[in-house]
Structure formats: structure tokens, C-alpha cells
Design an enzyme around this catalytic site. Structure first.
Site, PDB file in Angstrom:
ATOM      1  CB  CYS A  30      -0.881   0.000   1.229  1.00 41.07           C
ATOM      2  SG  CYS A  30      -1.957  -1.427   1.255  1.00 41.07           S
ATOM      3  CE1 TYR A 171      -3.279 -10.182   0.371  1.00 40.62           C
ATOM      4  CE2 TYR A 171      -5.013  -8.540   0.179  1.00 40.62           C
ATOM      5  CZ  TYR A 171      -3.919  -9.049   0.839  1.00 40.62           C
ATOM      6  OH  TYR A 171      -3.450  -8.406   1.967  1.00 40.62           O
ATOM      7  CG  HIS A 174      -1.745  -9.519   4.755  1.00 41.25           C
ATOM      8  ND1 HIS A 174      -1.371  -9.164   3.478  1.00 41.25           N
ATOM      9  CD2 HIS A 174      -0.599  -9.777   5.412  1.00 41.25           C
ATOM     10  CE1 HIS A 174      -0.053  -9.206   3.363  1.00 41.25           C
ATOM     11  NE2 HIS A 174       0.434  -9.584   4.525  1.00 41.25           N
ATOM     12  CG  ASP A 266       3.416 -10.158   5.972  1.00 40.56           C
ATOM     13  OD1 ASP A 266       4.195 -11.102   6.176  1.00 40.56           O
ATOM     14  OD2 ASP A 266       3.134  -9.743   4.838  1.00 40.56           O
TER      15      ASP A 266
END
Ligand code: ADP
Ligand code: SF4
Length: 693
Positions: A30, A171, A174, A266
Site C-alpha cells: 500500500c 489474494y 492478511h 507481516d
């Protein structure tokens, strides 16, 4: 040239139908720019490709209005109107010579859909899983919803191909990617063929991977990003389950990208986790598939990278933060310039921008996010326009970066530092518990300055106005920093707290960093600053045997560190250090035997006995040099002095990242013509619709 030990890092790797030119892989990350600043993102990604990364990816790209994660600003591929922005990004990545990857995402229960107002979709009827406790529930998806999701994902793959991407992600990581919610027992309580057994929970991921393979039809590679372990034991995805999942789907994607736990796990900061900290979790997964494997670990050391490859843990060295701090990391290893690597310090200022919906910045790399906006580059800067000599007073992060960048431009620079060591606040703060890696801010710049014959550094050289007038520099940069206040003024108190006779000893963070310690056993840390320092100092004192009480008007210890993903770990560590935490209370008075604290809601008061108080509230600029020179302006012409500029904390105290940036800005702008505009950077403004309804 490059050390042959590192040759293995420059071997090409086949990823399905495409080939990565080496093993350096910028994983999706991001950046707070997303759909609002597409050209800024395109330029940022291009610079990384230019820096040698073989694959450069976007962040997560929302594939549909039911995957709207407002207030976070990511990319969108909701319909064809979004294609041009994405095409510009892939085109710029290609200009830099890398493969372009796109992380398609349907965020499921992580999307509150505050902008689109669509009902969130998930495996179960549960409140949305967002950081902001949005009062919104996801609806358990029906079979028709699942069919829709598959259709939307296929359409997004088609658009990604039209936009020119070479690698398409599915995806499931997370707890952000919605497929993660289907995999995890924590969220998936379904009794149909998409819930229950692992085989059933994997079904949707398998279907979407299969759909994606079909849709790309050999024109792009397919990557699967998946969480190895949710780190919450049986209720979540466990490492054993992930082994089974990878076993089941082993050859379906062209690439496996393994992440650990939630984003907090992470992207752990250096305060809480070392380089290569994920090794124990990733080890062994590669054996389950013939497809290449990428993983991260804040890798900045080429030797550590080589070990990951040689030990058969990873095929591709994944990096988000190391590629932000140094977009030219691969090139520097390739050319043998290891000392030139600007190592990530693991502070997560870059992450904070995503949480604050502001364009990405980096403590180590002030050009990050400014590639398009201001035309800055991590490795290049325009040559000087004049022969002017520049004096930089103060070698904290602002002065060091100003001197480095001015030196790179070719100016004759003198850097004068009052103390015996370089680094200012960074030198002092990096000696505190857990902040050792921050010293890299100093080390990188010191290393660069050593290479510059045109920059001379003097230690133990406090500069005053007489020195400046006497030495005859054309330009003076005042980078003399700031000091912590002892009077309690900060966010809560905007005028000083009265100090009666016999009040407890008052200390500031500067006193503690200079080695001073409280007299007595009991100490109150009053944190009205809310970033890391209050928590770190409480931890330091607690671990040194003091009875510490941390008082803060906020609802959390180090509240702003929610933006750096550290809130929970800081609280854990502070509590483990034996510190008592008084939240939502403010220090409202000092008395003979201690302090008075008050509830921020009711005003209810409590007397707290203590021997000492540490005020972590606010700082005051040390700007006397700038002020005196300003007052002596009539003498400037005679001394050949043309400009004086105060930068960094001496101008307005802020983060280390802001100080570094201000040093860079000074150097970028010196002698450069300033366009007469009110916005000093490039930006993109939303195009208006042709008409109103
Ligand atoms: P910033 O974050 O803005 O770089 P710092 O407080 O980290 O600020 O660094 C300021 C540095 O300037 C400190 O190392 C301090 O010792 C030094 N300094 C302060 N006043 C003077 C001065 N008059 N001459 C030279 N150095 C100074
Ligand atoms: Fe690393 Fe900090 Fe830069 Fe992020 S902001 S890349 S954590 S140095």
C-alpha cells in the site's frame, strides 16, 4: 562490480509464461496514493523497476464496489473507467524494465463499503473485520453471490490484462483478502460445500485460481498470496493447514507468495522483529510445490538473501519496505555498492500513510512519494547552479540529509555539529530499547558524506551568529533541532503547569537520553505526545527497576502507533516491563508528595505518590541561531551572506522522516527557480463529469 557470492540473486526465474530477470521481487504494498494519485504511483513504481527489481507490483486493487475499503485509498478496477490509471502504472513499470504485477482483491469482510454503500460480503453473518469498528455487518454469501464474485474476479482479470499486467494475483492473505475469510475457521461457519472441512474452505480459492488461469490463458502468470499462519491457534489458519492447502493447490498458481498472520505480523517493525523473522514459518513450504516461492523479511543484507535461496526457503526475495527505503537495492548489490544501500530502519512511517490516507513517505528515502509530485529521485539530483558555499549547522537527520544532498549536487559544504557525534536526536533515540536499527539513518548519510571531498564535517563545533558572519558562507542552513519541554505544555495543557515547592523531580526525555535517572523509586511518565517515546521511556524505566506509572489522556499507550501497526505489541511490552498504565487520565497538578491526575471525562481527581515525573508532551525549536541572524540582516551583505534557512525540528518539531525530508527539500530547492504557484507540487485533480443529473 558485484561479488560472485551474490550471483545467485541475479539468476532469472521462470514464473509460468513470464521470466523475472533476477530474484528481486517487490511484493504488493500500500502507499496511500491509490486511485487518487495514479501518476504519482506510476512514477514511484517506475523508479523501483529502474532500480533493478525484476517484478514490481501494485498494492491491492479493489475489483468491485462491494470491495470498497474507504477510508483507505488503494487502487480500483471496478470497471473499464479504471483501466487507464492501471495501464499507466504497468507501462511505467515496463519502462523501468520490470514485470508488472497486479494484486486483485475482493476484500470481503474487510470492506465496510462506506463509499459505495453496498452490503459487505463474507462467508458468515458477522461484523466487518476492519480496524475502525465500523457499525456494519457482512452478509453471508449465497451461492448466487459466490457466482457473482467469480464473475467479477474474471472480469477484473480481463481488465488487468487490458491494462498490460504480466502477473495477476489472487489474494487470500492478511485477513484483508476476502478469500482468507473463507479459509479461516475464525470467520467461516458455513455448513454448505464452502465451509466445514479444509477441502470445503479451500473450494472458493481453488475456483478463483482456476478461473484466473483460464482468463489469463497463458498471457500472464498467476500468483497466489496466502497467509501461512494466523498466529491465533486453532480458531484460525494454522501452519499445518497451510501445508495442506499448498499440498492441495500446489501446481495451480504459477507463483506462491507467503505472508505471515495479519498485516501487523507481516510488517512487524524492527522494534519487535528481526530481519528474516519469517524464516521459521516459510521453511518447508517450497518442498510442497514445483512453482517458485516468494516471501518477505525486511531483507536488506545480500548475505541473508543468498542464504534464503541456498537453503531452499525462497526462490524470490520479496520486499516491500526495503524497496521503499532503497528502490535501487538490487542495482547496488549488482554493482558492488553495498555501502551505498539505504537500509530500511523498520519504523513503519511508510505504513502510517496508508492509515492516514496520505501519499507514502519514508524515513530513510525522502524521495519516496515525491517522484511525480516534485520530480525527486532516490539516486539522482540536479547539479548545482552556482559556486555558492553552504554552512549547515547541526548534524541531526535534517542537517545530515541537507549536507548529503547538497554535496551530491556539487556544492562546497561545511557541516558543523556541536556534539561529539553525528545524528542529533537519532543518535540519542537509537540507544533506547528496541530502536537500534534507527541508527541506520545516520550510518547511511555518514557513509555517503565520507565519499564527498566537497563536504567537510566538523564535530564539537557549535556555530553562533558571529561565526557565520565571520566565515563568509553564501548560504546558511540552521538544523539545530529541538528540545523537550519540562513544563507540561502539549496537547492537553497549552500553558505551563505550576510547580510548587517540594514538587517531585521533573525530567524530560532529553534528560533520560542523556543518562540522567529519577531520584527515588517511583516515577510517573506523562505521555501527551502519543507517538513512540512515552512508551519506550516507560519500558526503559520499568526494565531498570523503577515503579513506573504511565499516565496518558489517550485510550491507548502510544496511541498514534496504531498507524505503524505497533499498538498491541507496545502495550504488551510496556505491561511486561511492570509498568502500570493509567489511560484517559491527565496529569493536572504537581504537589509535595506526588502528582494529581484527573479523569479526562469526569474530572475525578486522584493523588498519586511519586518521586519523579517524566514529561513527554511537546518540544520547542532550538532556533536562536536563525533568529539572531535574522536580527543581524544589515550585516549580511558585508559578510557575503545571501540566505539563512531554518529546517527540520528547529523550524517545527516533527518526525525523523519530516526532518530528513526538510533537509532534502532545502538541497533540492537551493538556487533553483521557484515557479510562482500556490501548490508547490504536481497533483491530479478529479475530472468533472460532463453534466449533472
Ligand atoms: P533535526 O531532527 O531537525 O535534524 P536534531 O535535534 O536531531 O534535529 O539535530 C540537531 C543537531 O544540531 C544536534 O545534533 C545538535 O547537537 C546540533 N546543534 C544544535 N545547535 C547547534 C549549533 N549552534 N551549532 C552546531 N550544531 C548544533
Ligand atoms: Fe523502512 Fe521506515 Fe522507510 Fe518504511 S518508512 S521503508 S519502515 S525506513
Amino acid at each position: 562490480m558485484r561479488d560472485p557470492r551474490y550471483d545467485v540473486l541475479f539468476e532469472p526465474v521462470r514464473i509460468g509464461p513470464v521470466t523475472a530477470r533476477n530474484r528481486f521481487f517487490q511484493v504488493p504494498h500500500c502507499n496511500g496514493m491509490g486511485y487518487r494519485d495514479p501518476s504519482a504511483q506510476a512514477a514511484m513504481r517506475r523508479v523501483k523497476a529502474e532500480g533493478g527489481w525484476a517484478v514490481v507490483c501494485t498494492e491491492q486493487v479493489e475489483i468491485h464496489p462491494t470491495s470498497d475499503i474507504t477510508p483507505f485509498i488503494e487502487l480500483r478496477l471496478w470497471d473499464d473507467a479504471d483501466i487507464p490509471a492501471l495501464a499507466r502504472i504497468s507501462e511505467q513499470i515496463h519502462v523501468g524494465g520490470a514485470l508488472a504485477g497486479i494484486e486483485l482483491a475482493h476484500n470481503g469482510m474487510n470492506s465496510p463499503n462506506l463509499y459505495s454503500r453496498e452490503v459487505p460480503l463474507g462467508p458468515a453473518h458477522l461484523p466487518v473485520a476492519t480496524w475502525t469498528y465500523d457499525p456494519v455487518q457482512a452478509r453471508a454469501m449465497t451461492r448466487a453471490d459466490i457466482a457473482d464474485l467469480r464473475r467479477w474476479h474474471r472480469a477484473a482479470v480481463g481488465r488487468a490484462l487490458t491494462a498490460g499486467f504480466d502477473l495477476v494475483y489472487v489474494y487470500a492473505g492478511h485477513a484483508l483478502g476476502g478469500l482468507h475469510h473463507f479459509l479461516s475457521r475464525r470467520y467461516n461457519d458455513r455448513t454448505d460445500e464452502y465451509g466445514g472441512s479444509l477441502e470445503n474452505r479451500v473450494r472458493l480459492l481453488r475456483e478463483i485460481l482456476t478461473d484466473t488461469r483460464e482468463a489469463v490463458d497463458g498471457r500472464a502468470a498467476v500468483a497466489c498470496r496466502i497467509t501461512i499462519d494466523e498466529l491465533i491457534g486453532e480458531p484460525g489458519i494454522t501452519a499445518a493447514e497451510t501445508h495442506d492447502i499448498v499440498g492441495m493447490l500446489a501446481e495451480l498458481p504459477d507463483l506462491w507468495d507467503f505472508v505471515l498472520g495479519s498485516w501487523e505480523d507481516d510488517s512487524v517493525t524492527s522494534r519487535f522483529g528481526p530481519e528474516a523473522g519469517q524464516e521459521q514459518y516459510v521453511s518447508g513450504l517450497k518442498r510442497l510445490t514445483t512453482k517458485p516461492v516468494v516471501g518477505v523479511g525486511r531483507f536488506t543484507s545480500p548475505d541473508t538473501m543468498v542464504r534464503q535461496i541456498r537453503a531452499g526457503i525462497l526462490d524470490l526475495i520479496g520486499a516491500a519496505r526495503p524497496s521503499i527505503a532503497d528502490p535501487f537495492l538490487p542495482r547496488k548489490i549488482e554493482t558492488g555498492d553495498l555501502a551505498g544501500i539505504r537500509e530500511c530502519i523498520g519504523c513503519n512511517i511508510c505504513v502510517s500513510d496508508d492509515f492516514t490516507s496520505s501519499p507514502i513517505r519514508c524515513t530513510q528515502n525522502p524521495s519516496m512519494g515525491e517522484e511525480f509530485r516534485r520530480g525527486w529521485h532516490p539516486e539522482r539530483i540536479a547539479p548545482r547552479r552556482t559556486d555558492a558555499r553552504v554552512l549547515v549547522a547541526g548534524a541531526g537527520p535534517a542537517g545530515l540529509e541537507a549536507a548529503r544532498a547538497l554535496g551530491q549536487r556539487g556544492y562546497q559544504v561545511v557541516l558543523a555539529e556541536a556534539r561529539r557525534e553525528l545524528g542529533g536526536r537519532v543518535a540519542r533515540e537509537s540507544a533506547l530499547p528496541g530502536l537500534h536499527a534507527w541508527h541506520r539513518v545516520v550510518e547511511y548519510r555518514e557513509q555517503q558524506l565520507r565519499r564527498m571531498p566537497n563536504v567537510t564535517t566538523y564535530l564539537q563545533s557549535p556555530i553562533d551568529a558571529d561565526d557565520v558572519i565571520e566565515y563568509g558562507f553564501e548560504h546558511v542552513v540552521v538544523a539545530t533541532g529541538a528540545r523537550w519541554r519540562a513544563d507540561g505544555v502539549g496537547r492537553w495543557h497549552t500553558s505551563p503547569l505550576p510547580v510548587p515547592d517540594g514538587a517531585p523531580q521533573i525530567l524530560t526525555p532529553d534528560d533520560l537520553m542523556a543518562g540522567q535517572r529519577p531520584d527515588g523509586e517511583q516515577v510517573v511518565v506523562f505521555d501527551d505526545d502519543h507517538y513512540y517515546l512515552g512508551g519506550v521511556l516507560a519500558e526503559l524505566l520499568g526494565a531498570s527497576g523503577y515503579r513506573v506509572r504511565l499516565v496518558t489522556p489517550a485510550a491507548h499507550v502510544s496511541a498514534w502507533t496504531a498507524n505503524t501497526l505497533e499498538l498491541v505489541r507496545i502495550r504488551q511490552r510496556v505491561l511486561k516491563s511492570g509498568v502500570q498504565v493509567d489511560l484517559n487520565r491527565v496529569l493536572t497538578g504537581l504537589g509535595p508528595a506526588g502528582v494529581i491526575t484527573s479523569c479526562v471525562f469526569t474530572g475525578e481527581q486522584q493523588e498519586v505518590g511519586t518521586d519523579a515525573v517524566v514529561m513527554v508532551t511537546a518540544r520547542l525549536p532550538i532556533d536562536a541561531l536563525g533568529a539572531e541572524l535574522d536580527a543581524r540582516k544589515p550585516e549580511w551583505a558585508g559578510a557575503g551572506l545571501r540566505s539563512v534557512r531554518v529546517i527540520g525540528d528547529a523550524w517545527a518539531p516533527a518526525t525523523i522522516a519530516a526532518a530528513v525530508w526538510s533537509g532534502r527539500r532545502y538541497a533540492e530547492e537551493l538556487d533553483e527557480p521557484q515557479a510562482p504557484v500556490s501548490v508547490p507540487f504536481r497533483r491530479e485533480v478529479t475530472a468533472l463529469a460532463p453534466d449533472l443529473p
